[in-house]
Design a protein around this motif. Structure first.
Motif, short mmCIF file in Angstrom:
data_model
loop_
_atom_site.label_atom_id
_atom_site.label_comp_id
_atom_site.label_asym_id
_atom_site.label_seq_id
_atom_site.Cartn_x
_atom_site.Cartn_y
_atom_site.Cartn_z
N VAL A 64 -43.14 47.00 16.33
CA VAL A 64 -42.57 47.98 15.40
C VAL A 64 -42.23 49.28 16.15
O VAL A 64 -41.16 49.86 15.94
N THR A 65 -43.12 49.70 17.03
CA THR A 65 -42.87 50.92 17.80
C THR A 65 -41.65 50.76 18.71
O THR A 65 -40.80 51.66 18.78
N SER A 66 -41.56 49.63 19.40
CA SER A 66 -40.41 49.44 20.30
C SER A 66 -39.11 49.34 19.53
O SER A 66 -38.08 49.86 19.96
N THR A 67 -39.15 48.72 18.36
CA THR A 67 -37.95 48.65 17.52
C THR A 67 -37.54 50.05 17.08
O THR A 67 -36.34 50.39 17.07
N GLY A 68 -38.51 50.87 16.71
CA GLY A 68 -38.21 52.24 16.30
C GLY A 68 -37.61 53.05 17.43
O GLY A 68 -36.67 53.82 17.23
N VAL A 69 -38.13 52.86 18.65
CA VAL A 69 -37.60 53.61 19.80
C VAL A 69 -36.17 53.17 20.10
O VAL A 69 -35.30 54.00 20.39
N VAL A 70 -35.91 51.87 20.02
CA VAL A 70 -34.55 51.38 20.26
C VAL A 70 -33.60 51.91 19.19
O VAL A 70 -32.47 52.29 19.48
N ARG A 71 -34.04 51.95 17.96
CA ARG A 71 -33.21 52.47 16.87
C ARG A 71 -32.91 53.97 17.07
O ARG A 71 -31.82 54.43 16.71
N LEU A 72 -33.84 54.72 17.59
CA LEU A 72 -33.63 56.15 17.85
C LEU A 72 -32.58 56.36 18.94
O LEU A 72 -31.88 57.37 18.94
N ASP A 73 -32.52 55.42 19.86
CA ASP A 73 -31.61 55.55 21.00
C ASP A 73 -30.15 55.37 20.58
O ASP A 73 -29.26 55.87 21.24
N ARG A 74 -29.92 54.67 19.50
CA ARG A 74 -28.53 54.38 19.09
C ARG A 74 -27.94 55.53 18.39
O ARG A 74 -27.89 56.27 17.76
#
Length: 74
Positions: A64-74
């Motif tokens: 969940v944390t890694s998905t959130g970080v990837v989503r922030l990058d977009r």
């Protein structure tokens, strides 16, 4: 510093990624069992199940944390 692209590394990229994921899986397999064992042994008798459940949350919380970080990058 030169940028590494597909033309630079070619077909080695997916092979390296697969090998690294296999190594990661082997490492996690050993560490996960030890963390469950230690948390269960060192928890109080009444709360051993709860304590052994906390390491189970490691992978889902990491995903969940890694998905959130990837989503922030977009």
């Amino acid at each position: 510093m030169a940028e590494v692209t597909y033309a630079t590394i070619g077909y080695a990229a997916p092979v390296l990624l697969t090998l690294l994921r296999v190594c990661q899986g082997i490492g996690v397999g050993g560490e996960w069992g030890g963390s469950v064992l230690l948390s269960m042994e060192w928890g109080s008798i009444r709360r051993r199940g709860l304590m052994a459940g906390w390491p189970q949350l490691g992978v889902p919380l990491g995903l969940v944390t890694s998905t959130g970080v990837v989503r922030l990058d977009r």
